[in-house]
Each structure stands twice: as C-alpha cells, then as structure tokens.
Design an enzyme around this catalytic site. Sequence first.
Site, PDB file in Angstrom:
ATOM      1  N   GLU A   1      -2.119  -8.902   4.452  1.00 61.11           N
ATOM      2  CA  GLU A   1      -2.076  -9.326   5.855  1.00 61.11           C
ATOM      3  C   GLU A   1      -3.444  -9.449   6.502  1.00 61.11           C
ATOM      4  O   GLU A   1      -3.579 -10.089   7.546  1.00 61.11           O
ATOM      5  CB  GLU A   1      -1.199  -8.357   6.675  1.00 61.11           C
ATOM      6  CG  GLU A   1      -1.733  -6.933   6.866  1.00 61.11           C
ATOM      7  CD  GLU A   1      -1.440  -5.989   5.677  1.00 61.11           C
ATOM      8  OE1 GLU A   1      -1.105  -6.494   4.595  1.00 61.11           O
ATOM      9  OE2 GLU A   1      -1.586  -4.767   5.854  1.00 61.11           O
TER      10      GLU A   1
ATOM     11  N   HIS B   1      -3.862  -5.191   0.855  1.00 61.09           N
ATOM     12  CA  HIS B   1      -3.290  -5.612   2.140  1.00 61.09           C
ATOM     13  C   HIS B   1      -3.347  -7.132   2.280  1.00 61.09           C
ATOM     14  O   HIS B   1      -4.366  -7.660   2.730  1.00 61.09           O
ATOM     15  CB  HIS B   1      -4.053  -4.940   3.290  1.00 61.09           C
ATOM     16  CG  HIS B   1      -3.770  -3.480   3.382  1.00 61.09           C
ATOM     17  ND1 HIS B   1      -2.724  -2.974   4.110  1.00 61.09           N
ATOM     18  CD2 HIS B   1      -4.375  -2.411   2.780  1.00 61.09           C
ATOM     19  CE1 HIS B   1      -2.701  -1.658   3.985  1.00 61.09           C
ATOM     20  NE2 HIS B   1      -3.689  -1.289   3.175  1.00 61.09           N
TER      21      HIS B   1
ATOM     22  N   SER C   1       1.327 -12.355  38.574  1.00 59.37           N
ATOM     23  CA  SER C   1       0.002 -11.804  38.870  1.00 59.37           C
ATOM     24  C   SER C   1      -1.075 -12.882  38.794  1.00 59.37           C
ATOM     25  O   SER C   1      -2.195 -12.675  39.216  1.00 59.37           O
ATOM     26  CB  SER C   1      -0.321 -10.712  37.853  1.00 59.37           C
ATOM     27  OG  SER C   1      -0.468 -11.318  36.573  1.00 59.37           O
ATOM     28  N   GLY C   2      -0.733 -14.024  38.236  1.00 57.79           N
ATOM     29  CA  GLY C   2      -1.742 -15.063  38.013  1.00 57.79           C
ATOM     30  C   GLY C   2      -2.228 -15.020  36.574  1.00 57.79           C
ATOM     31  O   GLY C   2      -2.910 -15.921  36.102  1.00 57.79           O
ATOM     32  N   GLY C   3      -1.877 -13.955  35.837  1.00 61.10           N
ATOM     33  CA  GLY C   3      -2.277 -13.834  34.432  1.00 61.10           C
ATOM     34  C   GLY C   3      -1.396 -14.693  33.536  1.00 61.10           C
ATOM     35  O   GLY C   3      -0.418 -15.290  33.988  1.00 61.10           O
ATOM     36  N   VAL C   4      -1.755 -14.716  32.253  1.00 62.21           N
ATOM     37  CA  VAL C   4      -1.068 -15.588  31.293  1.00 62.21           C
ATOM     38  C   VAL C   4       0.412 -15.198  31.146  1.00 62.21           C
ATOM     39  O   VAL C   4       1.297 -16.053  31.236  1.00 62.21           O
ATOM     40  CB  VAL C   4      -1.733 -15.474  29.894  1.00 62.21           C
ATOM     41  CG1 VAL C   4      -1.069 -16.409  28.905  1.00 62.21           C
ATOM     42  CG2 VAL C   4      -3.212 -15.734  29.988  1.00 62.21           C
ATOM     43  N   ASP C   5       0.677 -13.903  30.921  1.00 57.94           N
ATOM     44  CA  ASP C   5       2.039 -13.497  30.569  1.00 57.94           C
ATOM     45  C   ASP C   5       3.044 -13.794  31.676  1.00 57.94           C
ATOM     46  O   ASP C   5       4.107 -14.352  31.425  1.00 57.94           O
ATOM     47  CB  ASP C   5       2.092 -11.999  30.221  1.00 57.94           C
ATOM     48  CG  ASP C   5       1.125 -11.653  29.101  1.00 57.94           C
ATOM     49  OD1 ASP C   5       0.671 -12.583  28.416  1.00 57.94           O
ATOM     50  OD2 ASP C   5       0.829 -10.459  28.936  1.00 57.94           O
ATOM     51  N   SER C   6       2.672 -13.432  32.913  1.00 58.99           N
ATOM     52  CA  SER C   6       3.659 -13.655  33.979  1.00 58.99           C
ATOM     53  C   SER C   6       3.807 -15.149  34.258  1.00 58.99           C
ATOM     54  O   SER C   6       4.908 -15.609  34.587  1.00 58.99           O
ATOM     55  CB  SER C   6       3.303 -12.870  35.245  1.00 58.99           C
ATOM     56  OG  SER C   6       2.062 -13.240  35.755  1.00 58.99           O
ATOM     57  N   THR C   7       2.736 -15.904  34.116  1.00 60.04           N
ATOM     58  CA  THR C   7       2.854 -17.354  34.357  1.00 60.04           C
ATOM     59  C   THR C   7       3.766 -17.993  33.315  1.00 60.04           C
ATOM     60  O   THR C   7       4.635 -18.799  33.639  1.00 60.04           O
ATOM     61  CB  THR C   7       1.458 -18.031  34.316  1.00 60.04           C
ATOM     62  OG1 THR C   7       0.608 -17.326  35.203  1.00 60.04           O
ATOM     63  CG2 THR C   7       1.527 -19.480  34.719  1.00 60.04           C
TER      64      THR C   7
ATOM     65  N   CYS D   1       0.843  -1.203   0.000  1.00 62.68           N
ATOM     66  CA  CYS D   1       0.000   0.000   0.000  1.00 62.68           C
ATOM     67  C   CYS D   1       0.881   1.257   0.000  1.00 62.68           C
ATOM     68  O   CYS D   1       1.571   1.521  -0.965  1.00 62.68           O
ATOM     69  CB  CYS D   1      -0.982  -0.039   1.162  1.00 62.68           C
ATOM     70  SG  CYS D   1      -2.296   1.176   0.971  1.00 62.68           S
TER      71      CYS D   1
END
Length: 518
Positions: A171, A169, A223-229, A81
């Site tokens: 993508e 595009h 924190s118990g969230g996905v990323d930190s786990t 584009c």
Amino acid sequence: MDKILILDFGGQTCQLIGRRIREAGVYAEIIHGDCELNDDILTKEVKGVILSGSPNSVYEKDSPKPDKKVYSLDIPVLGICYGLQIITHENGGKVAPLEKKEYGRSAIDFTIPDSPLIQNIPDKFISWMSHGDSLDKLAPGFELVAMSEHKLPAIVENRERNIWGLQFHPEVTHCEHGNDILANFALNICGAEKSWSMDRYIEEESAKLNKQVGDNKVLLLISGGVDSTVAGGLLLKCLKPDNVFLMYIDTGMMRKNETEKVSENLKKLGAKNLLIIDARHRFLGPLQGVTDPEAKRKIIGDTFIHVQEEEVAKHIEGDYFLAQGTLYTDLIESGKGVGNKAGVIKSHHNVGTPLVEQKRKEGKIVEPLDMLYKDEVRKLGLLLGIEEKIVYRHPFPGPGLGIRIPGEVTEERCDILREADAIYIEELHKRGLYSQIWQAFAVLLPVRSVGVAGDARDYGYVLALRAVVSHDGMTADVFDFPTKDLLEISSAITNKVKEIGRVVYDISSKPPSTIEWE
Ligand code: XMP
C-alpha cells in the site's frame, strides 16, 4: 456493491490499503481487527478480507487477533505484514523475532512466478518492508511465492484454502507494483466487480438519503470549507432543494469575502434556503479584552452553540434532520469503524453541541460523506460542479481568524489580518505555489515594531507568514519557500496594508510547534 473488508490491527498504513483498493475500483471498508465476523458484517457483498499490519508481535500475550472464522471463509483472505504473521502463527507455522530487522527497500525474487497474486508483475521488483518479526516456518499447506533480498519469506500462498500473504507493504508508494498486487487480489483472486466510482456514489447516496430523509427538512451548517460545501452540494443534488436548509454563521473571524463567496457558490449549486447569519457582534463582543487562548476558544465555541440554537429556532419550523460533513477518515480516527458511529464528531462547530447529541439520539443525523476519503470528497466536489478553487482550498480552523490573532481579537485586527491574508493567498496562487502547500495563512502579532513610512518613523503591526507541507496535519514541515517569492510577498503586503510594518516567516515544524499559533 462488492466490497473488500479490511481488518485493522493498528498498522499505520491501514487506511492506505483502503485507498489503494478503492483506486482499483473496488469499495473497501475498514473495521476493527478483532470484530466478530457475523452475518451483518460478512454480507454477500464482501468478496475478500485483508488483515492489516500492526505495531504488535503475534507472540505477545495481548496482541490483536481476528475472529477465527476468518480462516475458514469461502472467500479469499490476504494477510499483510502482521496480518500474514498472525495467519501463520494461528495455523501451525512459526513467527520469530529477527536479529536484524528488515526495513525499507528490499528487492523481491519469485519462486512461484505463476502465483495469481503477482500476475503481470516483473519478476524482480522493489518492495517496502517494515518488520522486526519474520516467518520462521510456514504454516502447513502454505507455499513460498517469493523471497526478499535478505532471504526472508516475502510472499506466501495457500491456493487450496484461498489464503494469501505479503510480508511487505504493497500500500505504500515506495513499494513498486504494490497497487497492481492489491488489484490482482481484489479483482482477479476475489473477483470483485469494479463498481466503485463517484458517479455510482452519487446514485447510491441519493437512494440512501431519500430513504432516510424522505420529504423531511435537512439542516447543514456551512463553514465555507471543502467538506461542508461538498456535503451541501450533494444534499441539493439528491434531495428536494426546498427541503435543504444551509446555515452559514459569519463570526466576524472569517476570511476576506468569505460570506459573499459562500453565498454565491451555494446559490450556483441550487440552494433555495440559504441562511446567512450575521453574528459578528455576538462573537466579537464577548471576546473584548480576552487574551488567553483557551478562554478565546471557549467563548467562540459557546457562542457558536447559542447562535446556532437561536437561529435554528427562528428559521426552521417543525422537525428536521441535521447533516454533517463527516468523512470516512473521521470515523476511523475516532476508533468507531463500521456500524458504530455514536459519538463521532466532525467540525469544531458541532463538537458535543447539545443539538448534535439530541439529533443523534433521535437517529436524525445524516452524514452523506461518511464513506469517502478527503481526495474522494474533492473528486465528488468537482463532479457536483464545485469550482476547483474551493475544492482544493487549504484547511481553515473552526475558530477562524480568532486563533490567528494572538492576544485580543478586535474588529480592527480582524480587518487588517483579512486583508493581509488575502494578499498572501492571492500571491501564492499567482506564483503557482498554492497547490504545493498543505496550509498557508498569516498571523497578526499583538506587537508593534518601528519602521519608516515616507520620512516619518512609524509603529506598525508585525505579520507572521506560515506555510507548511503535510499529509494530514498531524505532523508538518516548513514549506521551503523560494526567497525571491517571500521577499516579493512581504513587499506586496506592506505596500498595501499600511497598518503592517514588518513581515516575518515562521520556520517552525510540527512538532514541536503546532500549525496554528493558538
Ligand atoms: P494544529 O494547530 O493543532 O492544527 O497543528 C492541525 C490542523 O487542524 C486545524 N485546526 C482546527 N480545525 N477547529 C478546526 O476545525 C479547531 O479548533 C482547529 N484548531 C486547529 C489547523 O488549521 C490544522 O489544519
């Protein structure tokens, strides 16, 4: 590892280009569009460059421009584009505004069917256009490979200079064969090796972490969230578990059984130094009598910093590295891109904390997920043996239930909300609805309404249920809840949580509302 470099000119779908290239098995990295293409950036690993779209027009005075070196590289270059338009504009062609903009679906017709960019793609397919300018005259040496159904240039090539261009595009998911076209570019034209996989990521990250951290200690706040786990799981896999310190602070505003679940999961992942801090009273005390949402957030944030500093001093001797679950998207959204992470912040816990700032200055921040998109983090989590239920969990805000209890946050209210929220989420799982929703939670309102319990009149709390669909949390639509499920969930909650007398469903989208209530 081979990679494709993407120059970002501010197009909304730039991140998606990166995702698609990675889906083709090639590592992709996004950098600022106007970055100087020096030897640190154009390493041997870079096998091709993509110029992204942009909200600008090439003929505007301040339109973003790539380093001119990009036109004389000995690796392939693809403009998408605006990327194609800037290539044209700066190489002797002409770009002009269209009288009628070309938006949405547009069938593509090939004029050079043997172009390497469109190998193994049906000779008619539907592209996705979004442009108000078009190529009026191709740059010298460029040839037209395909036209759109509105007879506008859609694909061009200059095989001799190895420069390629797409007006549409590839993508976006609405573009048929877009993935195949990007894979043709990355794999066939650039000849990049298919070396991007989560197994490989673990290997490379392990080498990197060991080199950076060596035998030192690392602290990660969980924190118990996905990323930190997932970040915790990765640290435990790659480093000596004895050196990995995982600290979880129970603020009293966590979900039901969160603390137990977090401990259990991290132990399963091999955690040896699990610091579970019971700070419920340190948080709930200062919140007494406070009703202003901003004041509540500030108290929670400040208390977090104090508790964190106190506990670190108590439990960790000597110097250590601080790990964060920063994702690739966090880096891009913060406008930092490659090689410049100063000031990048992840969770609410760590925003601007003196500890993070000090560690960053010392070069002692470790961000083991900083090359990954959210769905890649989930894949990695599964590979590390983290349960699906955790890996696909809905986002949970840093201040926790504190911002889901408008008005004063008390222990009693947290207990009521914890119970009701757990029933709601369990019901969503049972009904197969959880995975269709971006984020679902309950909000305990600070009002009482009249009801009847048995033969007596009663005043119970009002509970609002929220469920939204979204891609990124920036905008959100209300989940189109099947009425039967909603009615049954309401009954399940009022039957089991006696303090709640009434349940309502929040039907506000974002904007104008936010996802959370405070
Ligand atoms: P809003 O309510 O602004 O939320 O529409 C968008 C997304 O961000 C989450 N959120 C937070 N996450 N700390 C966090 O870590 C916070 O203070 C915070 N506030 C909102 C929210 O849950 C949603 O996913």
